[in-house]
Design an enzyme around this catalytic site. Structure first.
Site, short mmCIF file in Angstrom:
data_model
loop_
_atom_site.label_atom_id
_atom_site.label_comp_id
_atom_site.label_asym_id
_atom_site.label_seq_id
_atom_site.Cartn_x
_atom_site.Cartn_y
_atom_site.Cartn_z
N ASP A 36 0.85 -1.18 0.00
CA ASP A 36 0.00 0.00 0.00
C ASP A 36 0.89 1.24 0.00
O ASP A 36 1.60 1.51 0.98
CB ASP A 36 -0.91 -0.01 1.24
CG ASP A 36 -2.02 1.01 1.17
OD1 ASP A 36 -2.16 1.67 0.11
OD2 ASP A 36 -2.74 1.16 2.16
N ASP A 131 -2.47 2.35 -6.33
CA ASP A 131 -1.49 2.40 -5.24
C ASP A 131 -1.57 1.23 -4.27
O ASP A 131 -1.00 1.30 -3.17
CB ASP A 131 -1.64 3.71 -4.47
CG ASP A 131 -3.02 3.86 -3.84
OD1 ASP A 131 -3.95 3.15 -4.25
OD2 ASP A 131 -3.16 4.70 -2.92
N GLU A 132 -2.23 0.16 -4.65
CA GLU A 132 -2.50 -0.90 -3.69
C GLU A 132 -2.64 -2.23 -4.42
O GLU A 132 -3.28 -2.32 -5.46
CB GLU A 132 -3.80 -0.55 -2.95
CG GLU A 132 -4.20 -1.45 -1.83
CD GLU A 132 -5.51 -1.00 -1.20
OE1 GLU A 132 -5.90 -1.60 -0.19
OE2 GLU A 132 -6.15 -0.05 -1.72
#
Length: 385
Positions: A36, A131-132
């Site tokens: 993350d 983003d994860e």
């Protein structure tokens, strides 16, 4: 998560239910990572423009009064600024907040660079957004089969390649890895070994469990359940009586029973968000106000996925749990929060405003396409739905 509502995201078809058991050899031997990025959009802006933004409270997104926060720097978060928040509210909470227009093409390029680093270790990558992502490194492409060592290397390589920090959780399941990644942010690494997971889960506040927001948490507390330990000790039958099928889901997570696989080829068929309110909402104007952050959240998720959609659905649930939907399909795909709000306003009034107060409002976008098509155009010829 703060606020008086529960939040759920409708983002993929065929979502897996938690199942299996922690005693199974193949489950306890799995090594799952949840990577993350820390305040991804805001961190990129602070990296690229240090003279303007480094160390400052910034919010990436639209300006007040109509804009929505897409990401907030860690300097802004102590003031209560968070993603999907109306910009006017964020500005009120943090008077020194700096609003920064998003540069999605830059964020997407950085995401591709990060994804290439992850692929050095495994092809079992399940992206959740720009983003994860989940990774299954049980049998890595390189290095020893150690989730801890791989997580360290990934964090180091991401920083070396991009100058950005990431927090990583390592565990035997998706649930444990995801919660672990949030334990030591920013720039953290939390490892939960299989033999430690029940103790780790026991110490979690109930809000950390997927599907438990403030409303459900309050009901849990009425039952005397404050933490994962309380869920572990509560008979499943009692949880099912109060929460239906969700009660069984909460119990399985509490017992470490989550064998959902990392799905690299997951096809996203819809993106959405919904809120359950602590009190009934009867005024259509108030409903629109409550829909604004929901539309912002959906727009942000579509942007993160690089997608647009042609079908927009408004979901309403009354206080007595009656669910209705209003839907339209457009000629052109859309994703901006402003367009979604205009559509939501028209759907809310078609054929007439809700006659009963609502306890839940939701907005979702389906019939997804790639995000590189032409500009958005609001269509007024609603389909029946």
């Amino acid at each position: 998560m703060s606020g008086p509502e529960d939040a759920d995201m409708v983002e993929a078809a065929g979502a897996e239910r938690a199942g299996g058991g922690p005693g199974r050899e193949e489950e306890t031997s799995r090594r799952i990572l949840h990577v993350d990025m820390d305040a991804f959009y805001a961190q990129i802006e602070q990296r690229d423009f240090p003279d303007k933004y480094a160390g400052e409270p910034i919010a990436v997104g639209g300006n007040p009064p109509k804009g929505v926060v897409k990401a907030a720097s860690y300097e802004a978060r102590p003031y209560g600024v968070h993603s999907a928040q109306p910009a006017i509210e964020a500005d009120r909470q943090c008077p020194d907040l700096i609003f920064v227009p998003p540069r999605m093409e830059v964020y997407q390029e950085e995401s591709r660079r990060i994804r290439s680093i992850l692929r050095e270790y495994t092809d079992l990558i399940e992206p959740l957004s720009l983003d994860e992502a989940y990774l299954d490194v049980t049998e890595p492409k390189q290095g020893p089969p150690s989730g801890t060592l791989i997580a360290r290397r990934i964090r180091e390589e991401i920083y070396k390649e991009t100058g950005l920090t990431a927090s990583v959780g390592v565990g035997p399941s998706k649930f444990v890895a995801k919660v672990a990644s949030d334990q030591d942010k920013p720039n953290g690494l939390t490892v939960v070994e299989p033999e430690e997971q029940l103790d780790f889960i026991a110490g979690l506040p109930i809000e950390d469990f997927h599907g438990i927001g403030p409303v459900t948490a309050e009901k849990m507390r009425e039952m005397g359940i404050e933490t994962g330990a309380g869920l572990q000790e509560t008979p499943e039958k009692r949880l099912r009586r109060r929460f239906g099928k969700r009660g069984g889901h909460f119990k399985r997570l509490a017992m470490g029973e989550d064998d959902r696989p990392v799905q690299p080829d997951r096809e996203r068929k819809s993106v959405g968000a919904e809120r359950t309110f602590s009190d009934d909402v009867a005024d259509p104007k108030e409903m629109l106000s409550r829909l604004e952050p929901i539309a912002g959240r959906v727009s942000g998720r579509l942007e993160s996925a690089g997608r647009k959609g042609r079908t927009v659905t408004l979901k309403l649930k009354s206080h007595d749990h009656k669910v209705s939907t209003r839907q339209t399909t457009l000629r052109r795909a859309v994703r901006s929060s402003e367009t979604l709000m205009r559509l939501a306003e028209r759907l809310l009034g078609r054929p007439h405003p809700p006659e009963e107060p609502v306890r839940l409002l939701g907005l979702s976008v389906s019939s997804l396409t790639g995000g590189e098509e032409g500009g958005e155009q609001l269509e007024l010829d609603f389909d029946r739905g």
